[in-house]
Design an enzyme around this catalytic site. Structure first.
Site, PDB file in Angstrom:
ATOM      1  N   GLU A 194      35.618  42.600  32.447  1.00 43.36           N
ATOM      2  CA  GLU A 194      36.336  41.378  32.078  1.00 43.36           C
ATOM      3  C   GLU A 194      35.474  40.141  32.321  1.00 43.36           C
ATOM      4  OE1 GLU A 194      41.026  42.240  32.608  1.00 43.36           O
ATOM      5  OE2 GLU A 194      39.813  42.671  34.375  1.00 43.36           O
ATOM      6  N   GLU A 243      41.714  50.741  34.034  1.00 47.66           N
ATOM      7  CA  GLU A 243      42.919  50.462  34.826  1.00 47.66           C
ATOM      8  C   GLU A 243      44.068  51.417  34.532  1.00 47.66           C
ATOM      9  OE1 GLU A 243      40.655  46.568  34.867  1.00 47.66           O
ATOM     10  OE2 GLU A 243      41.004  48.224  33.456  1.00 47.66           O
TER      11      GLU A 243
END
Length: 785
Positions: free
Chosen positions: A638, A658
């Site tokens: 990210e 995730e």
């Protein structure tokens, strides 16, 4: 009967309750399943016909507290399939077994829902049942010969999940607002603010509201706390009646230490006749409604419950009666405002001679978990049978006045009431929500508040309104700061008082003054330091190199590292002599492995308002280059997606894993990746956690250059020098123009979009220098001005 009934009309034909207290002489220490089976047998017997258990085709179980959250704990063990365990114990084998969502509205909601299935001939004989054995679990959990309530009955079940959406949010967790007393206390003080009542007078009114409840409970043999108490006794703080969450003393809150069970048997008129159930056992549903309230922070008036009021009003309208026509009422009473909010809306007085409960209420009869209203339904059924033609109403609440279900009952035959709950909900949802902010900063006033009284000391929780724009926010007091707590508990009225709020990644904190905030919550001086613990910074003229220095955990980030990175990039943004930044990871194996979950010590992981690594929620006004040396996982990827440019060595890997641990890429991954690569590729990476290497990353355009292993930083330095060689003003304005037009789909419209970038260029020294240097055939000397 005066008119023929549709044979598919649902009727309640049997109700049953059961309870035991640990100090009873015949105490048996039954499990939740054992208690529920006793109540179910009582309901079957109450119907007055033989062999009804074998006729049950649908059994719906209410979820016990120990299985109402993902982290529920059952110290004595629990059934793996509560509904099937209960069915087995009473000799039933239903085709359909249901485990309802959490929430006190469940029993009444199931009456409405499964009544509908009966009308559609999708069910014929339905048993609703629930129980709690919390008192026994606490009583026997430390016993040497403690029982084992574990059970594996097998069979299918329709598990509807926890149903907790909107009840608890991450923001509430960050501010310690996870317990129900504190959440209801905020609503209570908000109602007090609207009524403009002082604390002493309001406390007395809560006592006067609940004193009659305790009187009813004292006469109920099934009560967990059968003691009548005066209004003064209920609100006076003593050693036994400690303050839980202001304004609630222990006697005013729902009592969960109970061993109680209740059951309701429903069937079609056709089945009732076939099975021989006497008509004097039949009770009809005359009105019903189910509504839902918006999350707490979005509610325009925190001291009211439009959803509950609408549900009650509509159920009465459907029944064709008014509130004055009711002979028997039970208003869900976990806390005073759950009762008073309904009374306010429908015109009921606290001292109504009919009484507002038929059981004694949750603080006195007992808060039998999600199943309390099953007891209320059982009591109402008994009363309308005893007074044929009379009406009784059950109003059931779930969450924090979040979900509301209402039923109106009578022995008078009538068709099943048709209700469109979606239309009701649309009416509620059409009202505008309160304007809120999750990152408040500045002066504000207190809208409502509470103080949690815990062993570690009191903690204040405040809902406030910013003076600047009126937006609502949630905040808590600073640990060790007694000033705000003293205000909230002192003689002066806290409601409307002025406070100062400051936002951080871990939450919002209030103090009485800006000076006190600066003392307790100092804002770091903007500028680079030499004493960072988790990052290393190196300045090379106009280029800032930032190295995440946690190689022992593959450069994964925890709260302290996030804060340092935010401070570094704040300094980078503020320094006019720094034009480009590079971010990389220490060592050769990992750029950044994401969040260091091992460092959260049980708390939610958090990062600053500027985002993961101080970057993912920041609007970059200068270029930041990611030098990816190894794994960029989760938050690390990210960071790469948030950077302006990226280079990678051949060992680099990228993934958003995730979903493999029950999370999702919430720091921008699910937003930026679909905008950076083809949609289907992004979907696959996000939904499976698939990892890609450097070669695929460059093909997809996630990085612009790949280099041999170990050369990522050198490549980033070369790229930075290329950027530094051009006008920093032009670079900054180019980034600004790209950002301003990012959301415009039509390229022609985007190209025509007016910005002030050209105006800034007209007065820029760098523009003039660039033109002059071009004419003079020399290298420009950029000033970033």
């Amino acid at each position: 009967m005066s008119a023929p009934l549709d044979p598919r009309t649902p009727v309640l034909v049997g109700v049953g309750q059961f309870a035991e207290r640990v100090d009873d002489p015949d105490y048996r220490g039954l499990s939740a399943v054992g208690l529920a089976a006793e109540a179910a047998r009582n309901a079957l017997a109450d119907a007055g016909a033989p062999d009804l258990a074998a006729a049950i085709d649908t059994l719906a179980a209410i979820r016990q507290f120990e299985i109402s959250t993902p982290i529920g704990f059952a110290p004595l063990g629990r059934s793996a399939n509560v509904a099937r365990s209960i069915a087995r114990d009473i000799g039933a084998d239903p085709d359909r077994a249901i485990l309802e969502v959490a929430g006190g509205q469940g029993p009444q909601h199931l009456v409405s829902e499964l009544g509908e299935t009966i009308t559609r001939a999708e069910a014929d004989v339905v048993l609703l049942v629930g129980s709690e054995a919390i008192s026994t679990a606490r009583h026997l959990s430390q016993a040497e010969d403690k029982p084992d309530f574990s059970d594996e009955p097998g069979g299918s079940v329709e598990d509807r999940g926890y149903g907790l959406k909107g009840v608890v949010t991450v923001a509430q967790v960050r501010h310690g607002l996870t317990d129900t007393p504190s959440q209801y206390a905020l609503l209570e003080h908000a109602r007090r603010a609207r009524l403009k009542t002082d604390r002493e007078t309001y406390a007395q009114s809560m006592g006067e509201l609940f004193a009659p409840f305790s009187r009813v409970a004292a006469a109920n043999p099934l009560s967990a706390a059968p003691t009548e108490r005066s209004a003064e006794e209920l609100v006076t703080v003593t050693e036994r009646n400690r303050m839980v969450a202001d304004p609630y003393t222990k006697f005013l809150v729902a009592r969960d230490q109970v061993n109680q069970a209740a059951a309701v048997l429903m069937m079609s008129v056709e089945a009732a006749r076939r099975l021989g159930v006497p008509e004097d056992r039949w009770v009809f549903v005359h009105g019903r409604a189910d509504t839902a309230e918006r999350p707490i922070m979005d509610r325009p008036d925190l001291g009211a419950s439009p959803a509950a009021v609408l549900a009650v009003s509509h159920a009465l309208d459907v029944a064709g009666i008014g509130v004055d026509d009711l002979a028997h009422l039970d208003l869900y009473s976990c806390y005073p405002i759950a009762v008073s909010a309904v009374c306010d809306g429908v015109g009921l007085a606290a001292e109504d001679p009919r009484g507002l409960t038929v059981t004694g209420g949750l603080p006195f009869f007992g808060g039998a978990g999600n199943n309390y209203s099953m007891h209320a339904i059982a009591e109402i059924v008994d009363r309308v049978r005893a007074t044929p033609g009379s009406y009784g109403m059950v109003a059931a609440n779930g969450g924090i006045l979040s979900k509301y279900s209402v039923g109106v009952y009578a022995t008078t035959p009538r068709p099943w009431p048709v209700v469109d709950n979606d239309v009701l909900q649309e009416e509620l949802d059409a009202e505008p929500s309160a304007h809120t902010t999750s990152t408040p900063n500045g002066w504000a006033t207190i809208e409502t508040y509470t103080v949690k009284h815990e062993r570690s000391g009191p903690t204040g929780i405040v809902v406030g309104r910013l003076e600047s724009d009126g937006r609502r926010f949630l905040a808590s007091t600073v640990s060790g700061d007694q000033d705000v707590v003293d205000l909230l508990l002192g003689d002066a009225e806290p409601l409307g008082s002025r406070v100062f709020v400051r936002s951080f990644g871990y939450g919002n904190r209030v103090t009485l003054t800006r000076e006190r905030a600066d003392e307790l919550l100092p804002v770091p001086r903007v500028g680079l330091r030499e004493d960072y613990e988790h990052v290393v910074v190196h300045r090379d003229h106009h280029v800032l190199e930032v190295t995440i220095n946690r190689p022992d955990v593959r450069n994964a980030l925890h709260a302290a590292a996030h804060v340092e990175l935010e401070q570094v990039f704040d300094a980078f943004e503020a320094d006019p002599e720094l034009w480009v930044a590079i971010i990389t990871g220490a060592g050769k194996d990992a750029f950044c492995a994401g969040n260091d979950l091992t460092a959260t010590t049980g708390d939610l992981p958090w990062f600053p308002d500027s985002g993961f690594g101080g970057l993912t929620s920041r609007r970059l006004r200068k270029p930041v280059i990611a030098a990816v040396n190894g794994a960029a996982m989760g938050g690390g990827f990210e960071i790469v997606l948030a950077c302006t440019l990226a280079v990678a060595d051949e060992s680099a890997t990228f993934a958003l894993p995730e979903v493999k641990v029950g999370l999702f890429a919430a720091a921008g991954g699910v937003v930026r990746l679909p905008r950076a690569v083809p949609e289907k590729v992004a979907n696959e990476m996000i939904l499976t956690g698939r990892s890609i290497g450097a070669e695929e990353a460059i093909q997809l355009g996630l990085v612009t250059r790949t280099v041999p292993k170990g050369d990522a930083l050198a490549a980033a330095r070369r790229l930075a020098q290329e950027v530094v060689a051009v006008s920093p003003t032009s670079v900054r304005l180019s980034l600004e123009a790209m950002e301003q037009t990012r959301g415009i789909a039509d390229p022609v419209e985007a190209a025509r979009h007016e910005t002030d970038a050209m105006d800034q260029l007209l007065i820029s020294e760098d523009t003039l220098e660039g033109i002059m240097a071009f004419g003079e055939k020399r290298a420009p000397q950029w000033k970033n001005r």
